[in-house]
Write an enzyme that holds these catalytic residues in place. Structure first.
Site, PDB file in Angstrom:
ATOM      1  CG  ASP A   1      -5.279   1.988   5.085  1.00 55.72           C
ATOM      2  OD1 ASP A   1      -4.384   1.952   4.212  1.00 55.72           O
ATOM      3  OD2 ASP A   1      -5.086   2.344   6.261  1.00 55.72           O
TER       4      ASP A   1
ATOM      5  CG  ASP B   1      -1.053   2.560   1.426  1.00 55.00           C
ATOM      6  OD1 ASP B   1      -1.208   3.793   1.370  1.00 55.00           O
ATOM      7  OD2 ASP B   1      -0.486   2.004   2.377  1.00 55.00           O
ATOM      8  CD  GLU B   2      -4.767   6.267   4.287  1.00 55.23           C
ATOM      9  OE1 GLU B   2      -3.520   6.304   4.257  1.00 55.23           O
ATOM     10  OE2 GLU B   2      -5.447   6.833   5.149  1.00 55.23           O
TER      11      GLU B   2
END
Lengths: 363, 377
Positions: free
Chosen positions: A17, A112-113
């Site tokens: 993350d 983003d994860e």
């Protein structure tokens, strides 16, 4: 534990993350912002909402989804920056490209994860930490950004672990330690335990995951119905959900709650434009073309309506989404209407580029 | 307002302006018809904010005035009346009109005429007179190629260009392009181009009916509206703002195969094939073979579907160049062939993934470009 359990059946899942992704990208691209509180989001004239806050800003209590005006009151020195989804998307492509070099089992959760199943890449018991450190170093080398990494035998443990180490952290939960790791944490960390369930559990003094793991089955059935067994298993650290590289997307969308109600006008149109840009960027990230666009409007009195239309041709183009959403808005809006929320959802996705038949375009 | 007119005339007026009445709208008064009693006639106006239609009905006006009346109610009421004298009076309560005809009398609540959106007046500006036949044909040739979804507003319009002694109309939805160019009887003073909503042109065709007198087209100096002045009515349309794609570069300059066939036969074969293409993606396949060993050239139109079955239709054709094949969306084919309707058509192709060009034989005023479907043969 037998030998076969520890080798053939052992899974190593990583949850990676990015730290304050949008804000970190801004600090990366604009060195003068480094070390300063940065909030990414719409302009503060009452309407903007925080999309991301740097850790410097979070120290003042600024959080995502908070109205921008409030964020800037809490942290008057913060620098506000408008989101640049194209740039975030570009970096996200680099990061995910690297993840996919490690393992084909990458499940995208957001720009983003992601979850990575690296079971095959780390066959020895002391290797999870090495793999995690490698991921952090390589992400930093390729992008200049930091990522928090959590590793464990399941998605649940990996996700909780990555959150534990933030920012720029590494937390590895060794096989067999899942229950001990999760036990002291509040019940809300568990997937599927929402605010209502938290309140119901609190009423029975069940506050931690350990409490939940020991709770009477009948109590859990009363609260969770037929999900009781699954929740109890999760509380014991048992989570067999696989990392799914291709998820069957039914819809992709985004919405904004305004900090004050908006009528028709340039502000509302600007919101439509920004949401369309964000949805277009997400569709692009997933390689999807949407066939249907749905506009969601929540009136000041919480009455909520949706209006949808089919596109002549599936698209992921932000400009197309904006035009269609504006048209739907114009067909719906009455002069005196005030809205507290506007959202755009896309669905009815076209088959991927693998389709055998394609109508070719003139331009 | 106090006037009398014939039911028949009033009904005709309502029918004319009725098509401009808004259906889905956020401005309720656009569902009304504006009645304006002036001198010796009654003016009727309706607008959906994209187009506005006005027409005039002969009337005996005793007292001038104006009022906006819900169009649907008024139309339904008036068309049910006998063809007799209508008396229209609004003197009682505010915004109410009384309509009397024979032994029927009604009171209809309307709205203040001042709330009705102003109909733009297009006075001075570029102006040209057009033969209705020329206009009808040009619109028919291009309007079906305009986009119907709103994702690119300029593509819902028809690019219309006046230059010297010619009028060019072009429409494109991203998959096909229609260009029609005609000669004007007189040169225009300056070159001018506008994008007219395809819907406005469709309504214009309907309003033209069988009019033979020239139509005056006026483009406002601001370039935002244009006016069509007809015998029966005036129509004002918004002009779509934006840049139309450079369509000339989309027309292939050369071809590898040219196939000339009878339009009627081609259309019939395409319609038959479309029946079998219906459950697929509407794919109609075309194979063109040059004459061989004294046998005439051939045009083969076929379609197949996994579940339904397949169909092949064949016709004689003059094929120059290489044997070739190409697949199109059946609807795009029927659209252009139905518009050409008679005579012969040339289909020019280069490859299965390059545009196909349709041109009528014996006239160089029309070019229709269709992008093929890429299929596994």
């Amino acid at each position: 534990m037998t030998a076969s359990d520890s080798e053939a059946g052992r899974r190593l899942i990583i949850h990676a993350d990015m730290d304050a992704f949008y804000a970190s990208v801004e600090q990366l691209d604009r060195p003068e912002l480094r070390g300063r509180p940065v909030v990414v989001g719409g302009s503060p004239e009452g309407r903007g909402v925080v999309a991301a806050a740097s850790y410097e800003a979070r120290r003042f209590g600024v959080r995502s989804a908070m109205p921008m005006a409030r964020a800037l009151r809490m942290c008057p020195d913060a620098v506000r920056v408008s989101p640049r989804f194209d740039r975030y998307h570009e970096l996200s492509q680099i990061i995910f490209g690297f993840y996919r070099e490690l393992t084909p089992l990458v499940e995208t959760l957001a720009l983003d994860e992601a979850y990575l199943d690296v079971s095959a890449a780390a066959p020895l018991p002391d290797e999870p930490l090495r793999v995690c450190l490698e991921i952090k170093a390589e992400v930093r080398r390729r992008t200049g950004l930091t990522v928090s990494v959590g590793a464990g035998a399941s998605k649940l443990v990996a996700k909780v672990a990555s959150g534990h180490g933030k920012p720029d952290g590494v937390v590895v939960v060794p096989a067999g330690d899942e229950a001990a790791f999760l036990g002291p944490l509040p019940v809300a960390v568990l997937w599927g335990v929402g605010p209502k369930a938290v309140a119901a559990l609190e009423a029975r003094a069940i506050r931690t995951v350990a409490h939940l793991a020991e709770a009477e089955p009948a109590v859990l059935r009363a609260i969770f119905g037929n999900r009781a067994l699954a929740v109890a298993a999760m509380a014991r650290g048992e989570d067999q959900r696989p990392v799914e590289p291709v998820r069957d997307h039914k819809s992709v969308g985004a919405e904004r709650t305004f900090s004050r109600d908006l009528g028709d006008g340039p502000e509302l149109r600007a919101v439509v434009e920004r949401i369309a840009a964000e949805v277009g960027s997400r569709l692009g990230a997933q390689g999807l073309d949407a066939g249907t666009v749905t506009l969601k409007l929540r009136y000041f009195d919480f009455r909520t309506i949706t209006r949808q239309t089919r596109l002549g041709e599936p698209s992921a183009d932000a400009e197309v989404l904006r035009n269609v959403a504006c048209r739907l808005l114009e067909q719906t809006i009455q002069p005196a209407d005030r809205f507290r929320l506007l959202g755009i959802t896309t669905s009815n996705f076209a088959p991927s580029g693998a389709a055998r038949v394609t109508q070719l375009r003139l331009w | 307002m106090r006037l009398s007119c014939l039911q028949e005339n009033f009904k005709r007026g309502l029918d004319i302006v009725g098509r401009a009445v808004a259906t889905r709208t956020t401005l309720p008064i656009t569902q009304d018809v504006l009645l304006v009693a002036e001198e010796s006639r009654l003016k009727l106006c309706a607008t959906n904010l994209e187009i506005a239609i006005s027409c005039w009905v002969g009337a005996k006006v005793e007292e001038e005035g104006s009022l906006a009346i819900p169009a649907r109610l008024l139309s339904e009421f008036v068309s049910s009346l006998p063809n007799d004298r209508l008396d229209i009076i609004s003197s009682g309560p505010a915004n109410q009109v009384q309509i009397k005809c024979a032994r029927t009398e009604a009171h209809i609540s309307g709205h203040d005429a001042d709330d009705f959106p102003p109909i733009p007046s297009v006075g001075d500006g570029f102006s040209v007179q057009l033969d209705p036949e020329v206009l009808r044909k040009a619109i028919g040739r291009v309007v079906f190629a305009a986009a119907t979804d709103e994702s690119r507003p300029v593509l819902t319009g028809v690019y219309t260009e006046f230059e010297d002694r010619s009028l060019t109309m072009a429409a494109a939805d991203g998959f096909r392009l229609s260009v029609h160019k005609v000669a004007l009887s007189e040169a225009v003073p300056e070159k001018i181009s506008v994008i007219v909503p395809a819907r406005a042109y469709s309504e214009l065709t309907r309003l033209l009916g069988d009019q033979t007198d020239p139509v005056t087209v006026t483009i406002s100096a601001s370039g935002t509206q244009l006016l069509f002045h007809l015998n029966s009515a005036d129509m004002v349309s918004q002009i779509i703002q934006g840049t139309f794609p450079n369509y000339q570069q989309l027309i292939p300059k050369s071809h590898g195969t040219r196939c000339v066939a009878d339009v009627g036969e081609f259309l019939r074969s395409t319609k038959i094939a479309s029946v079998f293409a219906r459950d697929g993606s509407g794919i109609v396949r075309i194979q063109m073979g040059p004459s061989d060993d004294g046998l005439p050239g051939k045009l083969v139109v076929s379609a197949r579907s996994e579940e339904v079955g397949d169909n092949t239709g064949e016709m004689d054709a003059v094929v120059d160049g290489d044997a070739s094949k190409i697949a199109f969306n059946g609807r795009y084919l029927t659209d252009v062939l139905a518009e050409l309707s008679t005579g012969q058509v040339a289909l020019e192709t280069t490859s299965p993934s390059s545009p196909g060009v349709f041109r009528p034989i014996g006239a160089d005023d029309y070019t229709h470009v269709v992008m093929p479907m890429f299929v596994q043969w």
